[in-house]
Design a protein around this motif. Structure first.
Motif, mmCIF file in Angstrom:
data_model
loop_
_atom_site.group_PDB
_atom_site.id
_atom_site.type_symbol
_atom_site.label_atom_id
_atom_site.label_comp_id
_atom_site.label_asym_id
_atom_site.label_seq_id
_atom_site.Cartn_x
_atom_site.Cartn_y
_atom_site.Cartn_z
ATOM 1 N N SER A 49 0.844 -1.193 0.000
ATOM 2 C CA SER A 49 0.000 0.000 0.000
ATOM 3 C C SER A 49 0.879 1.241 0.000
ATOM 4 O O SER A 49 1.554 1.539 0.976
ATOM 5 C CB SER A 49 -0.921 -0.006 1.227
ATOM 6 N N LEU A 50 0.871 1.963 -1.109
ATOM 7 C CA LEU A 50 1.703 3.149 -1.277
ATOM 8 C C LEU A 50 0.878 4.421 -1.129
ATOM 9 O O LEU A 50 -0.331 4.413 -1.336
ATOM 10 C CB LEU A 50 2.371 3.144 -2.659
ATOM 11 N N GLY A 51 1.542 5.523 -0.790
ATOM 12 C CA GLY A 51 0.879 6.816 -0.797
ATOM 13 C C GLY A 51 0.357 7.247 0.558
ATOM 14 O O GLY A 51 0.931 6.957 1.595
ATOM 15 N N CYS A 52 -0.776 7.923 0.553
ATOM 16 C CA CYS A 52 -1.290 8.636 1.715
ATOM 17 C C CYS A 52 -2.216 7.763 2.563
ATOM 18 O O CYS A 52 -2.561 6.648 2.171
ATOM 19 C CB CYS A 52 -2.052 9.875 1.247
ATOM 20 N N PRO A 53 -2.631 8.250 3.741
ATOM 21 C CA PRO A 53 -3.574 7.482 4.567
ATOM 22 C C PRO A 53 -4.887 7.164 3.865
ATOM 23 O O PRO A 53 -5.523 6.152 4.168
ATOM 24 C CB PRO A 53 -3.801 8.396 5.775
ATOM 25 N N LEU A 178 -10.361 7.341 9.491
ATOM 26 C CA LEU A 178 -11.786 7.338 9.175
ATOM 27 C C LEU A 178 -12.004 8.221 7.949
ATOM 28 O O LEU A 178 -11.968 9.445 8.039
ATOM 29 C CB LEU A 178 -12.590 7.869 10.371
ATOM 30 N N LYS A 179 -12.192 7.588 6.799
ATOM 31 C CA LYS A 179 -12.367 8.351 5.562
ATOM 32 C C LYS A 179 -13.830 8.752 5.403
ATOM 33 O O LYS A 179 -14.722 7.905 5.428
ATOM 34 C CB LYS A 179 -11.922 7.538 4.349
ATOM 35 N N ILE A 180 -14.063 10.057 5.216
ATOM 36 C CA ILE A 180 -15.433 10.559 5.184
ATOM 37 C C ILE A 180 -15.911 10.909 3.781
ATOM 38 O O ILE A 180 -17.110 11.125 3.573
ATOM 39 C CB ILE A 180 -15.589 11.794 6.095
ATOM 40 N N SER A 181 -15.001 10.986 2.814
ATOM 41 C CA SER A 181 -15.403 11.325 1.449
ATOM 42 C C SER A 181 -14.308 10.928 0.479
ATOM 43 O O SER A 181 -13.184 10.606 0.880
ATOM 44 C CB SER A 181 -15.713 12.824 1.317
ATOM 45 N N ILE A 226 -10.038 11.726 7.744
ATOM 46 C CA ILE A 226 -9.315 12.067 6.522
ATOM 47 C C ILE A 226 -10.245 12.118 5.317
ATOM 48 O O ILE A 226 -11.322 11.514 5.305
ATOM 49 C CB ILE A 226 -8.179 11.067 6.237
ATOM 50 N N SER A 227 -9.802 12.843 4.307
ATOM 51 C CA SER A 227 -10.459 12.938 3.009
ATOM 52 C C SER A 227 -9.535 13.805 2.155
ATOM 53 O O SER A 227 -8.461 14.190 2.593
ATOM 54 C CB SER A 227 -11.846 13.581 3.139
ATOM 55 N N GLN A 228 -9.958 14.130 0.951
ATOM 56 C CA GLN A 228 -9.189 15.107 0.176
ATOM 57 C C GLN A 228 -9.462 16.526 0.669
ATOM 58 O O GLN A 228 -8.604 17.394 0.589
ATOM 59 C CB GLN A 228 -9.544 15.007 -1.316
ATOM 60 N N ASP A 229 -10.666 16.754 1.184
ATOM 61 C CA ASP A 229 -11.073 18.091 1.636
ATOM 62 C C ASP A 229 -12.092 17.908 2.750
ATOM 63 O O ASP A 229 -13.303 17.918 2.529
ATOM 64 C CB ASP A 229 -11.664 18.877 0.462
ATOM 65 N N THR A 230 -11.593 17.730 3.974
ATOM 66 C CA THR A 230 -12.449 17.369 5.101
ATOM 67 C C THR A 230 -13.507 18.415 5.412
ATOM 68 O O THR A 230 -14.660 18.093 5.710
ATOM 69 C CB THR A 230 -11.579 17.108 6.345
#
Length: 482
Positions: A49-53, A178-181, A226-230
Motif C-alpha cells: 500500500s503506497l501513498g497517503c492514509p 476514518l475516511k469521510i469522502s 481524513i479525506s481530500q477536503d475534510t
C-alpha cells in the motif's frame, strides 16, 4: 522512523519517502495482524500500500472484503498466491516509485494486480510491466476483488472465515483512519487528484458515524478523520440528514465533528481546507469535544503564488483567524504543509513566506520542493525556479520552522498532559500528545513505567523538549477515558 528523510515532525514528508513510509507501515501491520492465520488450503493475498492514509483506507477495504470471502493475508511475497499493489500517482517521483514497486512484486511473486491512483493510467503500467494480471483505477474495489477471484478463486468457509465488525485494519489497534469522502471540488493548479479521483463524493453521515462506533468498540482510542477536503464534507449532499441513533443529523463538517466527539475517543481532523465555517469547530476543541488540532495545508503566503496555485490568497485575514483561534483555544496545535520553488516564485515571494511563518508561529510544518506532476496546470507557469535555488529555499524554510517548533515545545515543559501510548519497551515508552498525529508529527518520550500498555492514555509530566519531541515521565494512574 526518525531519520532526516522519514517525513516526521516539522520536517514534513518528502515526495518519495511518503510512498515508502506507508508501504512499510502496511506490510509491517499486515504481519502483525495475520500471525497464526495462515492455512494450507486457503488462498493468500499480499498487499503493498503506497501513498497517503486515504490510500491505506482503500487497502483496508479491499482486504476486509477478501478476508470475508475466505482469503488469508500474507505479509511477504513468498507467502502470497497473488499480490495487490495499491499505487500513488500524485507526484512524478511517486509514480516512478509505484512503477518500481510493481516491478519488484512481479519479480518476487509473479502474480500482480495493480490498483490506486496510478491505475488510472493503465496503458502506462502495461507498457512498463506487461505481465501484470489486471489494472484498476482508484476506489474500484469490486474490480480489484474480481481480479483476485480470477487469479486465485476463493475457498470460503462461513463457519471459519470470520471478519471483525470493524473490518481489517492496517494500523495499530488503538488508532484508525476514518475516511469521510472521496474526490475534491478544488482545482489547485499543482494537483491532479480531481482527475484521478473525481469530484467530492461524501459518505452519508450515518455510515461514517456507525463505522466510527464500530472502531471505538473494537478498542480504537483515536480516530483520524481524513479525506481530500475534510471541511467540504457534505457539500455535494447538500448537507442531507441521516437518521442516526433515532435523531436526524445533517452531513455537515461541524455536526460530524460534534457527533464523533461523543464516542469517547480522540478525534483528530486532517486535510482541512480553510473555509470560513472552519471557525465554528474551534469551540468544540476548546471544550474538549475533539482534539485541539487542525491540519490545514496553507501551501504558501505570497498572494501572487497563491493565485497561481489557485488557493485562497487573503493571508492577512488568515493570520487574524489564527490569532482568534488561539484566543478561543490556547492549546490549539496547527499543522500545515507548504511548497517552495513553485513556478514564478520570486525572492520577494519567499521572504514573504518566511515573514508569514514567523507571524503565524505554526506548531508543525512540512515542506515540499515543487515537483512537476504530469497533467497539472502548474507545469505551464513560467519561469521555473532554478533547482539549486529551490534546494536553498527548502533548507532555509526548514531551519526557520524548526526553531519555531522547538520554541513552542519549550512552553510545555513543566505541564502535565495526556499522552496516548504507541510503544512500550524495557528502555522506555513512546506516546503522542493531543498535538501529535502518528507518523508525521513528534512524539512524547517517557521513562519506563510499570503497568503501562499500548493504547493507554496516561498523564505525563513534561520535563524537557527537543526540536520536535517532548520528554517526561508517567504520573498517576492510566486514564480509562480519553
Amino acid at each position: 522512523m526518525r531519520d532526516e528523510d522519514a517525513g516526521k515532525d516539522a520536517r514534513g514528508p518528502t515526495p518519495k519517502t511518503t510512498a515508502r513510509l506507508f508501504c512499510a507501515l502496511a506490510s509491517a501491520a499486515a504481519r502483525r495482524h495475520v500471525t497464526g492465520l495462515m492455512s494450507k488450503t486457503s488462498p493468500t493475498v499480499g498487499i503493498v500500500s503506497l501513498g497517503c492514509p486515504k490510500a491505506l483506507v482503500d487497502s483496508e477495504r479491499i482486504l476486509t472484503q477478501l478476508r470475508a470471502e475466505g482469503y488469508e493475508i500474507s505479509g511477504s511475497y513468498d507467502g502470497a498466491d497473488v499480490v495487490i499493489v495499491n499505487t500513488c500517482g500524485f507526484l512524478d517521483s511517486a509514480r516512478q516509485e509505484s512503477l518500481d514497486a510493481i516491478g519488484e512484486a512481479i519479480s518476487a511473486n509473479g502474480k500482480v494486480i495493480v490498483t490506486g491512483c496510478l491505475g488510472a493510467e493503465g496503458n502506462l503500467i502495461r507498457d512498463r510491466h506487461p505481465k501484470v494480471l489486471a489494472v484498476t483505477g482508484p476506489q474500484q474495489y469490486e474490480s480489484v476483488v474480481q481480479a483476485v477471484h480470477q487469479a486465485v478463486p476463493p475457498m470460503h468457509d462461513p463457519y471459519v472465515d470470520l471478519v471483525p465488525p470493524q473490518g481489517i485494519k492496517l494500523t495499530p489497534r488503538h488508532y484508525a483512519y476514518l475516511k469521510i469522502s472521496e474526490g475534491c471540488n478544488n482545482r489547485c493548479s499543482f494537483c491532479i487528484i480531481p482527475k484521478l479521483r473525481g469530484d467530492l463524493v461524501s459518505r452519508p453521515i450515518r455510515d461514517v458515524l456507525y463505522e466510527a462506533e464500530r472502531l471505538v468498540a473494537s478498542g480504537v482510542r483515536e480516530l483520524l478523520v481524513i479525506s481530500q477536503d475534510t471541511s467540504a464534507y457534505g457539500v455535494d449532499l447538500k448537507y442531507a440528514t441521516s437518521l442516526y441513533r433515532g435523531q436526524k443529523v445533517p452531513a455537515r463538517f461541524l455536526d460530524l465533528a460534534r457527533e464523533l466527539g461523543k464516542l469517547g475517543a480522540w478525534v483528530r481532523l486532517h486535510y482541512v481546507y480553510p473555509y470560513p465555517h472552519v471557525d465554528q469547530v474551534i469551540p468544540l476543541m476548546a471544550e474538549g469535544t475533539v482534539l485541539p488540532y487542525l491540519d490545514i495545508p496553507f501551501q504558501h503566503a505570497s498572494p501572487s503564488v497563491l493565485k497561481a496555485m489557485r488557493r485562497p490568497a487573503a493571508q492577512e485575514k488568515t493570520l487574524e483567524r489564527i490569532r482568534r483561534w488561539r484566543e478561543q483555544c490556547p492549546d490549539l496545535t496547527l499543522r500545515s504543509t507548504f511548497i517552495v520553488g513553485f513556478p514564478g516564485e520570486t525572492d520577494e515571494d519567499f521572504e514573504m513566506l518566511l515573514a508569514w511563518l514567523d507571524e503565524a508561529q505554526l506548531d508543525r510544518v512540512g515542506c515540499f520542493k515543487y515537483e512537476p506532476v504530469s497533467g497539472a496546470a502548474s507545469n505551464a507557469i513560467e519561469p521555473w525556479v532554478d533547482e539549486e535555488v529551490v534546494d536553498q529555499r527548502w533548507h532555509q524554510f526548514m531551519e526557520r520552522s524548526q526553531r519555531i517548533s522547538a520554541a513552542r515545545l519549550q512552553r510545555k515543559i513543566g505541564r502535565t498532559i495526556p499522552v496516548l501510548i504507541d510503544e512500550v519497551s524495557k528502555s522506555g515508552i513512546v506516546g503522542r500528545s493531543k498535538g501529535d498525529a502518528p507518523e508525521i508529527d513528534g512524539t512524547v518520550q517517557l521513562a519506563p513505567s510499570r503497568g503501562v500498555r499500548v493504547g493507554d492514555i496516561v498523564d505525563a509530566k513534561i520535563d524537557s523538549a527537543s526540536d520536535y519531541d517532548l520528554h517526561g515521565a508517567v504520573i498517576g494512574r492510566t486514564r480509562l477515558q480519553a
